[in-house]
Write a protein that holds these residues in place. Structure first.
Motif, PDB file in Angstrom:
ATOM      1  N   GLY A  12       1.118  -1.585   0.234  1.00 36.46           N
ATOM      2  CA  GLY A  12      -0.042  -0.552  -0.219  1.00 36.46           C
ATOM      3  C   GLY A  12       0.267   1.592   0.220  1.00 36.46           C
ATOM      4  O   GLY A  12       1.381   1.309   0.238  1.00 36.46           O
ATOM      5  N   ILE A  13      -0.059   2.568   0.295  1.00 37.64           N
ATOM      6  CA  ILE A  13       0.683   3.236   0.402  1.00 37.64           C
ATOM      7  C   ILE A  13       0.434   3.983   1.371  1.00 37.64           C
ATOM      8  O   ILE A  13      -0.819   4.310   2.286  1.00 37.64           O
ATOM      9  N   GLY A  14       1.254   5.497   1.595  1.00 40.13           N
ATOM     10  CA  GLY A  14       0.245   5.758   3.167  1.00 40.13           C
ATOM     11  C   GLY A  14       1.001   7.359   3.063  1.00 40.13           C
ATOM     12  O   GLY A  14       2.103   7.692   2.528  1.00 40.13           O
ATOM     13  N   ILE A  38      -2.086  -2.706 -11.004  1.00 42.36           N
ATOM     14  CA  ILE A  38      -2.277  -3.631  -9.064  1.00 42.36           C
ATOM     15  C   ILE A  38      -3.092  -2.781  -8.472  1.00 42.36           C
ATOM     16  O   ILE A  38      -4.079  -1.900  -9.394  1.00 42.36           O
ATOM     17  N   LYS A  39      -3.219  -3.741  -7.604  1.00 43.31           N
ATOM     18  CA  LYS A  39      -4.615  -3.514  -6.871  1.00 43.31           C
ATOM     19  C   LYS A  39      -3.449  -3.141  -5.829  1.00 43.31           C
ATOM     20  O   LYS A  39      -2.488  -4.129  -5.102  1.00 43.31           O
ATOM     21  N   LEU A  40      -3.640  -1.752  -4.380  1.00 50.07           N
ATOM     22  CA  LEU A  40      -3.165  -1.367  -3.455  1.00 50.07           C
ATOM     23  C   LEU A  40      -3.773  -2.546  -2.416  1.00 50.07           C
ATOM     24  O   LEU A  40      -4.953  -1.391  -2.114  1.00 50.07           O
ATOM     25  N   ARG A  41      -3.636  -2.638  -1.461  1.00 51.88           N
ATOM     26  CA  ARG A  41      -4.913  -3.003  -0.587  1.00 51.88           C
ATOM     27  C   ARG A  41      -4.912  -2.187   0.654  1.00 51.88           C
ATOM     28  O   ARG A  41      -6.112  -1.856   1.080  1.00 51.88           O
ATOM     29  N   ILE A  42      -3.854  -1.199   1.031  1.00 51.48           N
ATOM     30  CA  ILE A  42      -3.837  -0.237   2.396  1.00 51.48           C
ATOM     31  C   ILE A  42      -3.649   0.968   1.696  1.00 51.48           C
ATOM     32  O   ILE A  42      -2.769   0.856   1.004  1.00 51.48           O
ATOM     33  N   ILE A  43      -4.207   2.197   2.103  1.00 53.20           N
ATOM     34  CA  ILE A  43      -4.149   3.289   1.539  1.00 53.20           C
ATOM     35  C   ILE A  43      -4.053   4.472   3.098  1.00 53.20           C
ATOM     36  O   ILE A  43      -5.285   4.192   3.916  1.00 53.20           O
ATOM     37  N   SER A  44      -3.772   4.324   3.803  1.00 49.87           N
ATOM     38  CA  SER A  44      -3.413   5.025   4.846  1.00 49.87           C
ATOM     39  C   SER A  44      -3.031   5.680   5.460  1.00 49.87           C
ATOM     40  O   SER A  44      -1.749   6.999   4.881  1.00 49.87           O
ATOM     41  N   GLY A  45      -4.191   6.887   5.255  1.00 50.18           N
ATOM     42  CA  GLY A  45      -3.853   8.440   5.754  1.00 50.18           C
ATOM     43  C   GLY A  45      -3.771   8.795   6.848  1.00 50.18           C
ATOM     44  O   GLY A  45      -4.570  10.245   7.021  1.00 50.18           O
ATOM     45  N   GLY A  46      -3.269   8.584   7.454  1.00 49.87           N
ATOM     46  CA  GLY A  46      -2.348   8.991   8.560  1.00 49.87           C
ATOM     47  C   GLY A  46      -2.528   8.922   9.920  1.00 49.87           C
ATOM     48  O   GLY A  46      -2.728   7.506  10.455  1.00 49.87           O
ATOM     49  N   ASN A  47      -2.564   9.492  11.012  1.00 50.71           N
ATOM     50  CA  ASN A  47      -2.282   9.536  12.176  1.00 50.71           C
ATOM     51  C   ASN A  47      -3.785  10.102  13.035  1.00 50.71           C
ATOM     52  O   ASN A  47      -4.872  10.530  12.196  1.00 50.71           O
ATOM     53  N   SER A  48      -4.200  10.825  14.189  1.00 48.93           N
ATOM     54  CA  SER A  48      -4.802  11.137  15.864  1.00 48.93           C
ATOM     55  C   SER A  48      -5.179  13.038  14.893  1.00 48.93           C
ATOM     56  O   SER A  48      -6.031  12.661  14.544  1.00 48.93           O
ATOM     57  N   PRO A  71      -4.382  17.523   7.831  1.00 49.58           N
ATOM     58  CA  PRO A  71      -4.837  16.447   7.008  1.00 49.58           C
ATOM     59  C   PRO A  71      -6.723  17.136   6.502  1.00 49.58           C
ATOM     60  O   PRO A  71      -7.020  17.791   7.176  1.00 49.58           O
ATOM     61  N   ASP A  72      -6.725  17.474   5.139  1.00 51.24           N
ATOM     62  CA  ASP A  72      -7.986  17.862   4.838  1.00 51.24           C
ATOM     63  C   ASP A  72      -7.849  17.261   3.241  1.00 51.24           C
ATOM     64  O   ASP A  72      -7.490  16.434   2.824  1.00 51.24           O
ATOM     65  N   GLN A  73      -9.463  17.581   2.933  1.00 51.99           N
ATOM     66  CA  GLN A  73     -10.072  16.932   1.742  1.00 51.99           C
ATOM     67  C   GLN A  73      -8.763  17.010   0.566  1.00 51.99           C
ATOM     68  O   GLN A  73      -8.667  15.914  -0.337  1.00 51.99           O
ATOM     69  N   ASP A  74      -7.901  17.747   0.375  1.00 51.84           N
ATOM     70  CA  ASP A  74      -6.541  18.229  -0.670  1.00 51.84           C
ATOM     71  C   ASP A  74      -5.829  16.998  -0.404  1.00 51.84           C
ATOM     72  O   ASP A  74      -5.859  17.316  -1.652  1.00 51.84           O
ATOM     73  N   ASN A  75      -5.176  17.549   0.888  1.00 50.66           N
ATOM     74  CA  ASN A  75      -3.595  16.848   0.156  1.00 50.66           C
ATOM     75  C   ASN A  75      -4.570  14.917   0.120  1.00 50.66           C
ATOM     76  O   ASN A  75      -3.781  14.503  -0.244  1.00 50.66           O
ATOM     77  N   LEU A  76      -5.223  14.589   1.561  1.00 45.06           N
ATOM     78  CA  LEU A  76      -5.574  13.195   1.393  1.00 45.06           C
ATOM     79  C   LEU A  76      -6.439  13.000   0.049  1.00 45.06           C
ATOM     80  O   LEU A  76      -5.495  11.492  -0.614  1.00 45.06           O
ATOM     81  N   ASN A  77      -7.080  13.671  -0.894  1.00 44.22           N
ATOM     82  CA  ASN A  77      -6.967  13.443  -2.017  1.00 44.22           C
ATOM     83  C   ASN A  77      -5.889  12.827  -3.226  1.00 44.22           C
ATOM     84  O   ASN A  77      -6.327  12.004  -3.713  1.00 44.22           O
ATOM     85  N   GLU A  78      -4.687  13.900  -2.465  1.00 46.92           N
ATOM     86  CA  GLU A  78      -3.442  14.056  -3.712  1.00 46.92           C
ATOM     87  C   GLU A  78      -2.977  12.301  -2.842  1.00 46.92           C
ATOM     88  O   GLU A  78      -2.260  11.958  -4.346  1.00 46.92           O
ATOM     89  N   LEU A  79      -3.347  11.996  -1.797  1.00 45.09           N
ATOM     90  CA  LEU A  79      -3.122  10.552  -2.014  1.00 45.09           C
ATOM     91  C   LEU A  79      -3.841   9.478  -2.960  1.00 45.09           C
ATOM     92  O   LEU A  79      -2.821   8.378  -3.360  1.00 45.09           O
ATOM     93  N   PRO A  87     -11.814  11.230   2.683  1.00 43.71           N
ATOM     94  CA  PRO A  87     -11.654  10.402   0.680  1.00 43.71           C
ATOM     95  C   PRO A  87     -12.098   9.063   0.930  1.00 43.71           C
ATOM     96  O   PRO A  87     -11.616   8.218   1.426  1.00 43.71           O
ATOM     97  N   GLU A  88     -12.771   9.323   0.640  1.00 42.81           N
ATOM     98  CA  GLU A  88     -13.147   7.759  -0.383  1.00 42.81           C
ATOM     99  C   GLU A  88     -11.974   6.649  -0.989  1.00 42.81           C
ATOM    100  O   GLU A  88     -11.390   7.681  -1.612  1.00 42.81           O
ATOM    101  N   GLY A  89     -11.564   5.114   0.020  1.00 42.81           N
ATOM    102  CA  GLY A  89     -10.585   5.376  -0.884  1.00 42.81           C
ATOM    103  C   GLY A  89      -9.022   4.982   0.234  1.00 42.81           C
ATOM    104  O   GLY A  89      -8.499   4.003   0.149  1.00 42.81           O
ATOM    105  N   ILE A  90      -9.502   6.101   1.271  1.00 47.77           N
ATOM    106  CA  ILE A  90      -8.523   5.881   2.674  1.00 47.77           C
ATOM    107  C   ILE A  90      -8.964   4.597   3.367  1.00 47.77           C
ATOM    108  O   ILE A  90      -9.964   4.837   3.226  1.00 47.77           O
ATOM    109  N   ASN A  91      -8.176   3.725   3.421  1.00 43.62           N
ATOM    110  CA  ASN A  91      -8.655   2.122   4.284  1.00 43.62           C
ATOM    111  C   ASN A  91      -8.039   1.840   5.744  1.00 43.62           C
ATOM    112  O   ASN A  91      -8.429   1.074   6.192  1.00 43.62           O
TER     113      ASN A  91
END
Ligand SMILES: *Cc1c(COP(=O)(O)O)cnc(C)c1O
Length: 349
Positions: free
Chosen positions: A154-156, A188-198, A167-175, A210-214
């Motif tokens: 995955g990516i994070g 390929i399929k990336l299984r983990i899209i890790s969108g940050g911390n607390s 974090p906001d919708q703009d920068n997370l949408n970049e991910l 954003p949809e897709g962060i899991n």
């Protein structure tokens, strides 16, 4: 025995359950970030029975202590090349940003006849770790996919750590854009899209992840009940699962302003002290070796005014006396320091 840190396991479990269920409603798994616990197994064992996706820590030494615990282990800090073999042995998954390191992990994984999973980190502007999101990363992805003993799981991204970027919708949408580009570009399929911390939790509340962060990697909110984008209390979480208790070893009325010519304190700082006239002062048997005084939040009629290696000095109201035990909440750096100090006793409630 004092100083002691009282650890309320039930409150921690409550916080964990609540965060897990909030995230799950939005299709997000939670990695339990344990680095503030400095390897405390009792707490991690208790929390690991809940529905976390990983135990995540910055340090291999801590993950090694958690070896017997079932959950997959995630190494949060980018690995050192010199520890590649230990990383593969200890962690199921590591966060990475450097191809030389990923190649070293590949070599170690080949020698150990296994496949090591990685999450490729992207820097969305906070300027700590990660491939800079505006750079061309297609060559890097191609190189990673060619490595036989590495799985690009995955990516994070990690925000609000160095630059204070929220974090906001703009920068997370970049991910998400990066995810789409990698998935379609390389089939390929990336299984983990890790969108940050607390610091991403406030978005969760507003339904704006954003949809897709899991996946989120959560430490501070769970342990101290606070989201970290704005430093606010996170509704429904306990802030007082950890309470420091320390004992007064001196209580005296003295001037508030030192007498004599003032230069440096014991830590090389020039003290800034205000003359408030005579003051009732107390000294606690705990010091900067255990926790920096500014990281304590008094739970009573006393105020922290300073400290040295082994003493914390207070202004006291009321009629506290020598031998009394005072209680404090702590912030995240404070908790990290206290859990790392071998002089602070752990008491479980
Ligand atoms: C510390 C850390 C986290 C957890 O951060 P909290 O603010 O405690 O939730 C997540 N990811 C990485 C890479 C970290 O270093």
């Amino acid at each position: 025995m004092y100083p002691q840190i009282e650890i309320n396991l039930e409150k921690l479990e409550d916080n964990a359950r609540r965060l897990i269920s909030l995230c799950r409603e939005q299709g997000i798994s939670v990695s339990l970030v344990t680095k503030v616990l400095a390897g405390n197994k009792e707490i991690v064992e208790r929390l690991a029975s809940l529905d976390f996706s990983h135990i995540a820590d910055s340090r291999l030494e801590n993950l090694e202590l958690f070896k017997g615990i079932k959950l997959p282990k995630m190494l949060l800090r980018l690995p050192m090349i010199s520890e590649a073999e230990r990383v593969v042995e200890t962690a199921d998954l590591s966060l990475n940003s450097e191809i030389e390191t990923i190649k070293a992990l590949n070599k170690a994984a080949r020698e150990l006849h296994t496949v090591h999973k990685i999450i490729l980190m992207f820097d969305l502007g906070d300027l700590r770790e990660g491939v800079f999101y505006r750079d061309d990363y297609s060559g890097l992805i191609r190189e990673i996919l060619a490595l036989e003993n590495i799985e690009l799981t995955g990516i994070g991204a990690n925000l609000t750590c160095y630059g204070g970027v929220i974090p906001d919708q703009d920068n997370l949408n970049e991910l998400i854009a990066i995810k789409n580009k990698i998935e379609t570009g390389f089939g390929i399929k990336l299984r983990i899209i890790s969108g940050g911390n607390s610091s991403s939790l406030y978005l969760l509340k507003k339904n704006q992840i954003p949809e897709g962060i899991n996946n989120l990697r959560i430490g501070e909110a769970l342990f101290l009940g606070r989201e970290t984008a704005f430093g606010k209390r996170f509704a429904g979480l306990h802030e007082d699962a950890f309470i420091l208790k320390a004992e007064l070893i001196e209580v005296k009325e003295k001037p508030s302003y030192p007498i004599g010519s003032i230069f440096m304190d014991s830590f090389g700082k020039i003290p800034k002290i205000v003359d408030k006239g005579p003051m009732r002062r107390g000294i606690l048997a705990i010091g900067k070796q255990d926790v920096y005084p500014e990281n304590l939040i008094p739970l009573g009629d006393y105020e922290v005014i300073g400290g040295s290696s082994d003493h914390i000095i207070l202004e006291l109201a009321g009629d506290l006396k020598v031998g009394d035990v005072l209680a404090f909440r702590v912030n995240y750096p404070g908790l990290l320091q206290l859990m790392s100090s071998k002089y602070v006793h752990h008491v479980y409630l």
